[in-house]
Design a protein around this motif. Structure first.
Motif, PDB file in Angstrom:
ATOM      1  N   ALA A 109      52.043  44.880  31.250  1.00 32.05           N
ATOM      2  CA  ALA A 109      51.301  44.053  32.223  1.00 32.05           C
ATOM      3  C   ALA A 109      50.411  45.611  32.171  1.00 32.05           C
ATOM      4  N   TYR A 110      48.924  44.277  32.316  1.00 35.94           N
ATOM      5  CA  TYR A 110      48.286  45.732  32.246  1.00 35.94           C
ATOM      6  C   TYR A 110      47.475  45.907  33.910  1.00 35.94           C
ATOM      7  N   ILE A 111      47.486  46.960  34.771  1.00 29.56           N
ATOM      8  CA  ILE A 111      47.168  47.133  36.145  1.00 29.56           C
ATOM      9  C   ILE A 111      46.040  47.261  35.983  1.00 29.56           C
ATOM     10  N   GLY A 112      44.849  47.134  36.299  1.00 29.66           N
ATOM     11  CA  GLY A 112      44.147  47.392  37.190  1.00 29.66           C
ATOM     12  C   GLY A 112      44.205  48.358  38.483  1.00 29.66           C
ATOM     13  N   LEU A 113      43.026  49.595  38.455  1.00 25.82           N
ATOM     14  CA  LEU A 113      43.654  51.080  40.154  1.00 25.82           C
ATOM     15  C   LEU A 113      41.671  50.533  40.597  1.00 25.82           C
ATOM     16  N   ALA A 141      40.280  52.731  37.070  1.00 28.74           N
ATOM     17  CA  ALA A 141      41.798  53.114  36.038  1.00 28.74           C
ATOM     18  C   ALA A 141      42.291  51.938  35.453  1.00 28.74           C
ATOM     19  N   VAL A 142      42.947  52.128  34.275  1.00 22.88           N
ATOM     20  CA  VAL A 142      43.415  50.971  34.671  1.00 22.88           C
ATOM     21  C   VAL A 142      44.717  51.467  33.261  1.00 22.88           C
ATOM     22  N   GLY A 143      46.084  50.818  33.277  1.00 25.80           N
ATOM     23  CA  GLY A 143      47.236  50.839  33.389  1.00 25.80           C
ATOM     24  C   GLY A 143      48.068  50.490  32.364  1.00 25.80           C
ATOM     25  N   LEU A 144      49.335  50.891  31.403  1.00 27.34           N
ATOM     26  CA  LEU A 144      49.825  49.921  30.686  1.00 27.34           C
ATOM     27  C   LEU A 144      51.223  50.015  31.319  1.00 27.34           C
ATOM     28  N   LEU A 145      51.795  48.862  31.928  1.00 26.87           N
ATOM     29  CA  LEU A 145      53.476  49.120  32.336  1.00 26.87           C
ATOM     30  C   LEU A 145      54.454  48.349  31.122  1.00 26.87           C
ATOM     31  N   LYS A 146      55.675  49.010  30.586  1.00 25.99           N
ATOM     32  CA  LYS A 146      55.921  47.791  30.497  1.00 25.99           C
ATOM     33  C   LYS A 146      57.682  46.908  31.607  1.00 25.99           C
ATOM     34  N   THR A 147      57.230  46.257  32.130  1.00 23.59           N
ATOM     35  CA  THR A 147      58.096  45.738  33.038  1.00 23.59           C
ATOM     36  C   THR A 147      59.372  44.470  32.537  1.00 23.59           C
ATOM     37  N   GLU A 148      60.138  44.472  33.525  1.00 20.17           N
ATOM     38  CA  GLU A 148      61.582  43.516  33.790  1.00 20.17           C
ATOM     39  C   GLU A 148      61.246  42.736  34.962  1.00 20.17           C
ATOM     40  N   ASP A 194      45.675  45.700  41.011  1.00 18.43           N
ATOM     41  CA  ASP A 194      45.811  44.489  40.066  1.00 18.43           C
ATOM     42  C   ASP A 194      46.194  43.856  39.114  1.00 18.43           C
ATOM     43  N   ILE A 195      46.741  43.269  39.093  1.00 14.36           N
ATOM     44  CA  ILE A 195      47.179  42.016  37.787  1.00 14.36           C
ATOM     45  C   ILE A 195      46.554  41.752  36.843  1.00 14.36           C
ATOM     46  N   LEU A 196      46.128  42.694  35.772  1.00 13.28           N
ATOM     47  CA  LEU A 196      43.937  41.630  34.881  1.00 13.28           C
ATOM     48  C   LEU A 196      45.347  40.880  33.901  1.00 13.28           C
ATOM     49  N   LEU A 197      46.210  41.530  33.954  1.00 12.80           N
ATOM     50  CA  LEU A 197      47.211  40.634  32.196  1.00 12.80           C
ATOM     51  C   LEU A 197      48.537  41.023  31.993  1.00 12.80           C
ATOM     52  N   PHE A 236      34.484  48.286  35.461  1.00 16.30           N
ATOM     53  CA  PHE A 236      35.142  48.693  35.751  1.00 16.30           C
ATOM     54  C   PHE A 236      36.506  49.108  35.242  1.00 16.30           C
ATOM     55  N   VAL A 237      36.738  47.560  34.609  1.00 14.60           N
ATOM     56  CA  VAL A 237      38.201  47.299  34.391  1.00 14.60           C
ATOM     57  C   VAL A 237      37.889  47.211  32.868  1.00 14.60           C
ATOM     58  N   LEU A 238      36.204  46.296  32.105  1.00 13.90           N
ATOM     59  CA  LEU A 238      37.213  46.256  30.983  1.00 13.90           C
ATOM     60  C   LEU A 238      37.104  47.658  29.983  1.00 13.90           C
ATOM     61  N   TYR A 239      36.308  48.314  30.216  1.00 10.70           N
ATOM     62  CA  TYR A 239      35.675  49.671  29.983  1.00 10.70           C
ATOM     63  C   TYR A 239      36.857  50.237  29.367  1.00 10.70           C
ATOM     64  N   PRO A 240      38.356  50.555  30.763  1.00  8.51           N
ATOM     65  CA  PRO A 240      38.719  51.357  30.801  1.00  8.51           C
ATOM     66  C   PRO A 240      40.231  50.498  30.163  1.00  8.51           C
ATOM     67  N   LEU A 241      40.073  49.260  29.975  1.00 10.03           N
ATOM     68  CA  LEU A 241      41.387  48.188  29.679  1.00 10.03           C
ATOM     69  C   LEU A 241      40.958  48.628  27.614  1.00 10.03           C
ATOM     70  N   ALA A 242      39.815  49.056  27.863  1.00 11.61           N
ATOM     71  CA  ALA A 242      39.622  48.343  26.066  1.00 11.61           C
ATOM     72  C   ALA A 242      40.083  50.392  25.128  1.00 11.61           C
ATOM     73  N   ASP A 243      39.835  51.236  26.529  1.00 13.42           N
ATOM     74  CA  ASP A 243      40.470  52.868  26.159  1.00 13.42           C
ATOM     75  C   ASP A 243      42.400  52.881  25.735  1.00 13.42           C
ATOM     76  N   ILE A 244      42.839  51.923  26.245  1.00 17.99           N
ATOM     77  CA  ILE A 244      44.006  52.157  26.273  1.00 17.99           C
ATOM     78  C   ILE A 244      44.476  50.878  25.263  1.00 17.99           C
TER      79      ILE A 244
END
Length: 158
Positions: free
Chosen positions: A3-7, A56-63, A96-99, A122-130
């Protein structure tokens, strides 16, 4: 599931709000924070004069199921005293759940990919960073979408 999360935050020390939210995402039961982008400053989109945002954007591994993840994110927002007075108004914290993997969800409570994902620097550029090699569920590469989205004053602050 990934899950990619926008903050985002533009009230009550936005940088600290986003940093605390990353810590809370990392502590979510059934989740592991795999990556986080640098922080960015962006001009507010929405009604009236608003302070600039920290994003910012974070990547979660989630169950968690998609709706359980949404509920968990909204609980974090509430713990930050998020108030929903007006659409796109100022806020202490927005998550926000982005993907979600390669899923497409269109329900009353949740739309994935996020409806404005491809329009927001503000979502795309941080997403591209990770996730620079990411492909969206429609098959487009993230790099292709980023190339079409102007920065609009977006600046890395961390």
């Amino acid at each position: 599931m990934l899950a990619y999360i926008g903050l985002g935050s533009n009230l009550d020390n936005p940088r600290a709000q986003v940093e605390q939210a990353f810590a809370e995402l990392a502590a979510l039961s059934g989740c592991e924070l795999l990556a986080r982008s640098p922080l960015y400053g962006s001009t507010a989109i929405g009604p009236g004069e608003q302070p600039d945002y920290v994003n910012a954007v974070g990547l979660l591994k989630t169950e968690l199921t998609p709706l359980a993840l949404l509920d968990a994110l909204q609980a974090i927002e509430q713990s930050h005293r998020r108030v929903r007075l007006e659409h796109w108004g100022p806020r202490t914290l927005d998550l926000d759940i982005l993907l979600l993997d390669n899923l497409s969800i269109d329900s009353e409570r949740l739309k994935v990919p996020h409806p404005y994902l491809t329009q927001r620097s503000f979502v795309l550029y941080p997403l591209a960073d990770i996730a620079p090699a990411l492909h969206l569920p429609d098959g487009r590469s993230l790099q292709e979408v980023v190339a079409l989205c102007p920065r609009d004053g977006l600046a890395q602050i961390e």
